[in-house]
Design a protein around this motif. Structure first.
Motif, PDB file in Angstrom:
ATOM      1  N   PRO A  75      28.777  27.608  52.213  1.00 44.51           N
ATOM      2  CA  PRO A  75      27.558  27.516  51.078  1.00 44.51           C
ATOM      3  C   PRO A  75      27.511  27.153  50.078  1.00 44.51           C
ATOM      4  N   ALA A  76      26.749  26.697  49.766  1.00 49.70           N
ATOM      5  CA  ALA A  76      26.223  25.956  47.819  1.00 49.70           C
ATOM      6  C   ALA A  76      25.846  26.391  47.200  1.00 49.70           C
ATOM      7  N   PRO A  77      26.076  26.235  45.834  1.00 47.89           N
ATOM      8  CA  PRO A  77      25.779  26.730  44.522  1.00 47.89           C
ATOM      9  C   PRO A  77      24.372  27.084  44.298  1.00 47.89           C
ATOM     10  N   ARG A  78      23.905  28.829  43.566  1.00 46.45           N
ATOM     11  CA  ARG A  78      22.788  29.364  44.052  1.00 46.45           C
ATOM     12  C   ARG A  78      22.596  29.771  42.040  1.00 46.45           C
ATOM     13  N   ALA A  79      21.445  29.650  42.094  1.00 41.24           N
ATOM     14  CA  ALA A  79      21.141  30.189  40.943  1.00 41.24           C
ATOM     15  C   ALA A  79      20.536  31.819  41.056  1.00 41.24           C
ATOM     16  N   PHE A  80      20.885  32.673  40.082  1.00 40.24           N
ATOM     17  CA  PHE A  80      20.325  34.027  39.272  1.00 40.24           C
ATOM     18  C   PHE A  80      19.640  33.967  38.917  1.00 40.24           C
ATOM     19  N   ILE A 140      27.521  39.664  42.114  1.00 42.65           N
ATOM     20  CA  ILE A 140      26.045  39.249  41.387  1.00 42.65           C
ATOM     21  C   ILE A 140      25.007  39.198  42.142  1.00 42.65           C
ATOM     22  N   GLY A 141      24.954  38.972  43.576  1.00 43.38           N
ATOM     23  CA  GLY A 141      23.540  38.866  43.976  1.00 43.38           C
ATOM     24  C   GLY A 141      23.279  40.110  44.450  1.00 43.38           C
TER      25      GLY A 141
END
Length: 270
Positions: A64-69, A269-270
């Protein structure tokens, strides 16, 4: 830490390793319900083998790649307080046998953790990157050499972040899901900006420091965590310390008793 505490912690850590620390993929319990392993089990020797230079292992999917939350700050200290979840985050460095014992113990309890790996550690033990991911855990970036990144000039700090990111990409196909600064709970404004430039929308901090790196004894590590943790907490721990191995079963048992589930930071966080 007293000599007797050190011996007790080391015996506990050794017992976990001897009791199956190197049999993650072969554990009878397997992954918790609703999760699947990413690929077929491998032996410890094959997990430690380096992949072809410059590429991820062909049989391994891209991590998985970094995600913006949206709605989350640039530096995340904790997750939602109204969820019965916590994130146990480990600074990835130290003896592989202890790292394996910690991963095994977490998996035995159905827990998933977040590992922020140091680049030089990945250089020495490249197979652990895929081992962490195959266990269902988060894998992120904790700089290349684990120096005081906030005190560095821009060029050097950039190299610390991108150096580890490049190793993660080579080993897993991704720069990892999170970045945490080395030798600091929070990133300076410069380091925060450099991390974002390197592809990490957020810097991962924490609200509970286990202080396990001070080697206070397993019971003290457990007391510190359990005295401060609550829903949404992000807990800072370390690979490489026998106290942490010895403390983890009691911590996970008590979290479960309180109805708190240990999940990856992405899930928290998600």
């Amino acid at each position: 830490m007293t000599t007797s505490d050190r011996r007790s912690a080391l015996r506990a850590g050794a017992g976990l390793v001897a009791g199956g620390a190197f049999a993650a993929a072969c554990s009878p319990s397997g992954p918790p319900s609703g999760t699947t392993a990413r690929h077929a089990p491998t032996s410890p020797d094959s997990r430690s083998a380096a992949p072809a230079p410059g590429t991820a292992t062909p049989a391994s999917p891209v991590a998985p790649a970094p995600r913006a939350f949206p709605g989350q700050p640039a530096q995340i200290t904790h997750g939602p307080r109204d969820r019965a979840r916590v994130a146990l985050t480990f600074h990835g460095q130290g003896e592989p046998a202890i790292a394996e014992a910690l991963l095994q113990e977490a998996e035995r309890h159905g827990a998933r953790v977040t590992v922020l790996a140091v680049g030089t550690w990945l250089d020495e033990h490249p197979g652990l990157a895929r081992r962490i991911l195959d266990g269902g855990h988060d894998l992120g970036n904790h700089t290349q050499r684990h120096l005081d990144i906030n005190a560095m000039p821009e060029a050097e700090a950039t190299a610390e972040i991108t150096g580890c990111a490049e190793r993660l990409r080579r080993l897993t196909g991704s720069v990892g899901t999170w970045f945490r600064p080395s030798r600091a709970a929070r990133a300076s404004p410069l380091v925060e900006r450099l991390a974002r430039r390197a592809g990490y929308p957020h810097v991962l901090s924490y609200d509970v420091d286990s202080l396990d790196f001070t080697s206070p004894g397993a019971s003290a590590v457990a007391r510190t965590i359990l005295g401060r943790v609550r829903g949404g907490s992000v807990v800072s721990l370390h690979f490489g310390y026998a106290d942490t191995v010895a403390a983890l079963p009691a911590v996970l048992d008590e979290l479960a008793r309180r109805g708190l589930r240990a999940v990856t930071t992405t899930e928290l966080i998600g």
